[in-house]
Scaffold this motif. Structure first.
Motif, PDB file in Angstrom:
ATOM      1  N   MET A   1       0.633  -1.176  -0.161  1.00 13.32           N
ATOM      2  CA  MET A   1       0.101   0.248  -0.217  1.00 13.32           C
ATOM      3  C   MET A   1       0.991   0.917   0.741  1.00 13.32           C
ATOM      4  O   MET A   1       1.809   0.826   0.550  1.00 13.32           O
ATOM      5  CB  MET A   1      -1.098   0.205   1.378  1.00 13.32           C
ATOM      6  N   THR A   2       0.742   2.091  -0.336  1.00 22.34           N
ATOM      7  CA  THR A   2       1.361   3.229  -0.399  1.00 22.34           C
ATOM      8  C   THR A   2       1.243   4.408   0.833  1.00 22.34           C
ATOM      9  O   THR A   2       0.513   3.750   1.653  1.00 22.34           O
ATOM     10  CB  THR A   2       0.341   4.327  -1.170  1.00 22.34           C
ATOM     11  N   HIS A   3       2.202   5.034   1.026  1.00 23.62           N
ATOM     12  CA  HIS A   3       2.924   5.353   2.127  1.00 23.62           C
ATOM     13  C   HIS A   3       1.341   6.165   2.289  1.00 23.62           C
ATOM     14  O   HIS A   3       0.753   6.381   3.767  1.00 23.62           O
ATOM     15  CB  HIS A   3       3.466   6.954   2.226  1.00 23.62           C
ATOM     16  N   GLU A   4       0.304   6.866   2.246  1.00 23.23           N
ATOM     17  CA  GLU A   4      -1.047   7.821   1.822  1.00 23.23           C
ATOM     18  C   GLU A   4      -2.508   6.928   2.246  1.00 23.23           C
ATOM     19  O   GLU A   4      -2.686   6.690   3.294  1.00 23.23           O
ATOM     20  CB  GLU A   4      -1.646   8.689   1.295  1.00 23.23           C
ATOM     21  N   GLU A   5      -2.026   5.487   1.792  1.00 26.94           N
ATOM     22  CA  GLU A   5      -2.752   4.700   2.689  1.00 26.94           C
ATOM     23  C   GLU A   5      -2.838   4.308   3.375  1.00 26.94           C
ATOM     24  O   GLU A   5      -3.820   3.859   3.521  1.00 26.94           O
ATOM     25  CB  GLU A   5      -2.727   3.561   0.972  1.00 26.94           C
ATOM     26  N   LEU A   6      -1.461   4.208   4.154  1.00 19.00           N
ATOM     27  CA  LEU A   6      -0.964   3.568   4.880  1.00 19.00           C
ATOM     28  C   LEU A   6      -1.718   4.949   6.411  1.00 19.00           C
ATOM     29  O   LEU A   6      -2.202   4.546   7.091  1.00 19.00           O
ATOM     30  CB  LEU A   6       0.217   2.859   5.100  1.00 19.00           C
ATOM     31  N   LEU A   7      -1.200   5.764   6.305  1.00 23.31           N
ATOM     32  CA  LEU A   7      -1.691   7.077   7.186  1.00 23.31           C
ATOM     33  C   LEU A   7      -3.398   6.620   7.521  1.00 23.31           C
ATOM     34  O   LEU A   7      -3.527   6.910   8.364  1.00 23.31           O
ATOM     35  CB  LEU A   7      -0.526   8.192   6.372  1.00 23.31           C
ATOM     36  N   ALA A   8      -3.949   6.802   6.001  1.00 23.22           N
ATOM     37  CA  ALA A   8      -5.392   6.554   6.528  1.00 23.22           C
ATOM     38  C   ALA A   8      -5.813   5.585   7.197  1.00 23.22           C
ATOM     39  O   ALA A   8      -6.981   5.567   8.059  1.00 23.22           O
ATOM     40  CB  ALA A   8      -5.953   6.375   5.045  1.00 23.22           C
ATOM     41  N   LYS A   9      -5.469   4.493   7.141  1.00 23.58           N
ATOM     42  CA  LYS A   9      -5.440   3.177   7.479  1.00 23.58           C
ATOM     43  C   LYS A   9      -5.534   3.053   9.068  1.00 23.58           C
ATOM     44  O   LYS A   9      -6.555   2.908   9.731  1.00 23.58           O
ATOM     45  CB  LYS A   9      -4.689   1.409   7.638  1.00 23.58           C
ATOM     46  N   ILE A  10      -4.104   3.830   9.459  1.00 21.02           N
ATOM     47  CA  ILE A  10      -4.232   4.221  11.071  1.00 21.02           C
ATOM     48  C   ILE A  10      -4.924   5.313  11.154  1.00 21.02           C
ATOM     49  O   ILE A  10      -5.634   4.380  12.254  1.00 21.02           O
ATOM     50  CB  ILE A  10      -2.499   4.885  11.519  1.00 21.02           C
ATOM     51  N   GLU A  11      -5.049   6.653  10.586  1.00 22.03           N
ATOM     52  CA  GLU A  11      -6.451   7.320  10.778  1.00 22.03           C
ATOM     53  C   GLU A  11      -7.922   6.451  10.880  1.00 22.03           C
ATOM     54  O   GLU A  11      -8.399   6.971  12.754  1.00 22.03           O
ATOM     55  CB  GLU A  11      -6.564   8.167  10.266  1.00 22.03           C
ATOM     56  N   ASP A  12      -8.522   5.513  10.341  1.00 20.53           N
ATOM     57  CA  ASP A  12      -9.169   5.051  10.635  1.00 20.53           C
ATOM     58  C   ASP A  12      -9.850   3.864  11.515  1.00 20.53           C
ATOM     59  O   ASP A  12     -10.456   4.356  12.086  1.00 20.53           O
ATOM     60  CB  ASP A  12      -9.531   4.328   9.114  1.00 20.53           C
TER      61      ASP A  12
ATOM     62  N   VAL B   1       5.066   7.719  13.957  1.00 22.75           N
ATOM     63  CA  VAL B   1       6.937   6.607  12.985  1.00 22.75           C
ATOM     64  C   VAL B   1       6.556   6.729  11.312  1.00 22.75           C
ATOM     65  O   VAL B   1       7.435   6.620  10.755  1.00 22.75           O
ATOM     66  CB  VAL B   1       6.648   5.508  13.460  1.00 22.75           C
ATOM     67  N   VAL B   2       5.313   6.109  11.615  1.00 25.67           N
ATOM     68  CA  VAL B   2       4.795   6.163   9.802  1.00 25.67           C
ATOM     69  C   VAL B   2       5.423   7.448   8.875  1.00 25.67           C
ATOM     70  O   VAL B   2       5.983   6.938   7.711  1.00 25.67           O
ATOM     71  CB  VAL B   2       3.329   5.727   9.164  1.00 25.67           C
ATOM     72  N   GLU B   3       5.049   8.911   9.577  1.00 25.68           N
ATOM     73  CA  GLU B   3       5.283   9.995   9.714  1.00 25.68           C
ATOM     74  C   GLU B   3       6.538  10.157   9.465  1.00 25.68           C
ATOM     75  O   GLU B   3       7.048  10.688   7.619  1.00 25.68           O
ATOM     76  CB  GLU B   3       4.572  11.138   9.615  1.00 25.68           C
ATOM     77  N   LEU B   4       7.519   9.457   9.736  1.00 23.92           N
ATOM     78  CA  LEU B   4       8.820   9.351  10.160  1.00 23.92           C
ATOM     79  C   LEU B   4       9.914   8.416   8.877  1.00 23.92           C
ATOM     80  O   LEU B   4       9.909   9.061   8.200  1.00 23.92           O
ATOM     81  CB  LEU B   4      10.025   9.099  10.981  1.00 23.92           C
ATOM     82  N   HIS B   5       8.572   8.071   8.349  1.00 21.05           N
ATOM     83  CA  HIS B   5       9.177   6.635   7.403  1.00 21.05           C
ATOM     84  C   HIS B   5       9.244   6.988   6.306  1.00 21.05           C
ATOM     85  O   HIS B   5       8.242   5.781   5.658  1.00 21.05           O
ATOM     86  CB  HIS B   5       9.641   5.365   7.932  1.00 21.05           C
ATOM     87  N   LYS B   6       8.724   8.078   5.333  1.00 20.01           N
ATOM     88  CA  LYS B   6       7.772   8.335   4.315  1.00 20.01           C
ATOM     89  C   LYS B   6       8.883   7.926   3.154  1.00 20.01           C
ATOM     90  O   LYS B   6      10.109   8.280   3.754  1.00 20.01           O
ATOM     91  CB  LYS B   6       7.591   9.751   4.297  1.00 20.01           C
ATOM     92  N   PRO B   7       8.328   7.311   1.776  1.00 23.11           N
ATOM     93  CA  PRO B   7       9.580   7.880   1.345  1.00 23.11           C
ATOM     94  C   PRO B   7      10.194   9.614   0.548  1.00 23.11           C
ATOM     95  O   PRO B   7       9.462   9.894   0.808  1.00 23.11           O
ATOM     96  CB  PRO B   7       9.218   6.863   0.058  1.00 23.11           C
ATOM     97  N   ALA B   8      11.181   8.724   0.500  1.00 21.24           N
ATOM     98  CA  ALA B   8      11.613  10.541   0.257  1.00 21.24           C
ATOM     99  C   ALA B   8      11.380  10.553  -1.417  1.00 21.24           C
ATOM    100  O   ALA B   8      11.401   9.404  -2.250  1.00 21.24           O
ATOM    101  CB  ALA B   8      13.618   9.980  -0.750  1.00 21.24           C
ATOM    102  N   LEU B   9      11.484  11.996  -2.118  1.00 25.44           N
ATOM    103  CA  LEU B   9      11.213  12.327  -3.333  1.00 25.44           C
ATOM    104  C   LEU B   9      11.893  12.286  -4.311  1.00 25.44           C
ATOM    105  O   LEU B   9      12.361  13.624  -4.488  1.00 25.44           O
ATOM    106  CB  LEU B   9      10.511  13.788  -2.883  1.00 25.44           C
TER     107      LEU B   9
END
Length: 74
Positions: A1-12, A36-44
């Motif tokens: 899953m994408t970084h944004e999808e993981l953040l959304a799942k945690i928020e849900d 923690v997930v926000e710290l481990h975001k993929p680099a642009l």
């Protein structure tokens, strides 16, 4: 899953815990997990396998930290 999808799942899951009457500490655990997930975001960069926090290069996509979190949230 994408970084944004993981953040959304945690928020849900966090919101579900609030409405289910979980303790403040249990709800706070999802806030900590999100941090923690926000710290481990993929680099642009041109290197999609590069984790900004742990500086993991190579074929590890996502980094081991995110892999562990995704596994437990399935």
């Amino acid at each position: 899953m994408t970084h944004e999808e993981l953040l959304a799942k945690i928020e849900d899951k966090k919101e579900l815990c609030k409405y289910a009457g979980f303790s403040r500490d249990q709800v706070a655990a999802f806030s900590a997990l999100r941090a923690v997930v926000e710290l481990h975001k993929p680099a642009l960069t041109d290197y999609p396998s590069y984790c900004l926090h742990c500086e993991t290069y190579g074929s590890i996509v996502p980094c081991p930290t995110i892999q562990a979190i995704e596994k437990e949230l399935k």
